[in-house]
Scaffold this motif. Sequence first.
Motif, mmCIF file in Angstrom:
data_model
loop_
_atom_site.group_PDB
_atom_site.id
_atom_site.type_symbol
_atom_site.label_atom_id
_atom_site.label_comp_id
_atom_site.label_asym_id
_atom_site.label_seq_id
_atom_site.Cartn_x
_atom_site.Cartn_y
_atom_site.Cartn_z
ATOM 1 N N ALA A 138 0.859 -1.182 0.000
ATOM 2 C CA ALA A 138 0.000 0.000 0.000
ATOM 3 C C ALA A 138 0.892 1.228 0.000
ATOM 4 C CB ALA A 138 -0.913 0.007 1.226
ATOM 5 N N ARG B 291 -1.028 3.732 5.722
ATOM 6 C CA ARG B 291 -0.488 2.840 4.690
ATOM 7 C C ARG B 291 -0.153 1.462 5.262
ATOM 8 N NH1 ARG B 291 -2.752 5.486 0.721
ATOM 9 N NH2 ARG B 291 -1.500 7.124 -0.259
ATOM 10 N N THR C 206 -3.363 -0.423 5.831
ATOM 11 C CA THR C 206 -3.913 -0.871 4.543
ATOM 12 C C THR C 206 -3.165 -2.103 4.035
ATOM 13 O OG1 THR C 206 -4.522 1.412 3.996
ATOM 14 C CG2 THR C 206 -4.460 -0.160 2.172
ATOM 15 N N ASN D 102 -6.722 9.948 -1.612
ATOM 16 C CA ASN D 102 -5.587 9.025 -1.487
ATOM 17 C C ASN D 102 -4.258 9.731 -1.685
ATOM 18 O OD1 ASN D 102 -4.741 6.401 -0.873
ATOM 19 N ND2 ASN D 102 -4.430 5.906 -3.037
ATOM 20 N N GLN E 233 -8.153 1.373 -4.942
ATOM 21 C CA GLN E 233 -7.492 2.106 -3.855
ATOM 22 C C GLN E 233 -8.504 2.688 -2.853
ATOM 23 O OE1 GLN E 233 -4.163 2.218 -3.386
ATOM 24 N NE2 GLN E 233 -3.948 0.892 -5.189
ATOM 25 N N ALA F 89 -7.478 2.073 0.744
ATOM 26 C CA ALA F 89 -6.345 2.899 1.160
ATOM 27 C C ALA F 89 -6.790 4.333 1.438
ATOM 28 C CB ALA F 89 -5.268 2.876 0.082
#
Lengths: 89, 288
Positions: free
Chosen positions: A9, A76, A79, B11, B39, B42
């Motif tokens: 990530a 991050r 994730t 993001n 994503q 995230a």
Amino acid sequence: MKIIKKASAGTLESSDVLVTVQPADILKLELESPVLAQYGEQIEETVRTVLADLGVKTGLIMLQDQGALDCTIRARLETAVRRGAEQEV
Amino acid sequence: MRRSLLFLPGNSPVMLQNGAVMPADALIMDLEDAVAPDQKDAARLLVTSALRSLDYSQKIIVRINAVDSGHWQQDLSTLVPCGPDAVMTTKSSVEAVKQTAELLTELEQANQIKPGTIGIIALIETALGVEQAYEIATASERVSALFLGAEDLAADLQCERTKQGAEIFYSRSRLVLAARAAGIDAIDTPFTDVQDDEGIITDAELARSLGFSGKAAISPRHLSAINRIFSPQPEAIRSALAVMAALEQGKREGKGAVALDGKMIDAPIAARAAQVLAAAEKLGLLPE
């Protein structure tokens, strides 16, 4: 949470961090950062705290930091771990 | 007040952290168009982490994915605990607003947040959405603004999007009418040519003249123009103060009708003056 597959990530863009996790028998951290000398310990503490919160006991955790803030590292890493554990939010 | 609303890709760490120092009244953290489908997870965690760590002085709005996307429920369940001021519904319809409001209520209760705290800003970006603008505005008490999304709307109208904006003139007016009839704000679409410093002024002045209360931006470069144009102007403040002073004087003198500079001050003029002064006070623009 158990890391069962390789996952990543984040990005290598400025202010971000690319986190890659993969299964391992032990917990091992690898950290690359332009601010390693100044903030390496702080980053490692953040990583260990997040991993503990997520219940991660084993895995290879690699961070390629590009000057990310603490909140970015946390996001991050979580994730990547969730992806590696197939427990995405 | 929400004069200027700056979109931030959900993001992008650098944009989210820089957003904290941008002179916008509100930040729109975008989980929808600005985030690739793979994503979304995230972006949710990045926005959540930023909201928990960074000290944002602006109002926080999170743009969630559409109710038919398969992402919107996770968007809300991840973000509600952070207590954003509002969520923005995408391609809004009456049903989408109602579904969003219902889930917000469930999640607020589950997170010990007073029900009704988190508002909804309805993004209107389809022909049907424009047609149903008033119904959308009144679909939930949470709806605090209608927001015109002109790029998608132009596509739905099957016309070219231009800087002059003739193709959205009716939609702009219709949206303002619906929002004001419902007693909520109307927010104008962003001006998308980031390099055109004259164009943003013309576009924002047009929106202001139509009755919009604020305007979105996709670049920090447009914020100062938007803030200036959507603030009460010095002449308007002076005029409003004079109106109020004349009314006070007339009241003291027991006059039924009051004139200023030869013109009668009727109820709409007094109401407009009060609006100008209320906005000026919020922005700290009133003279000492």
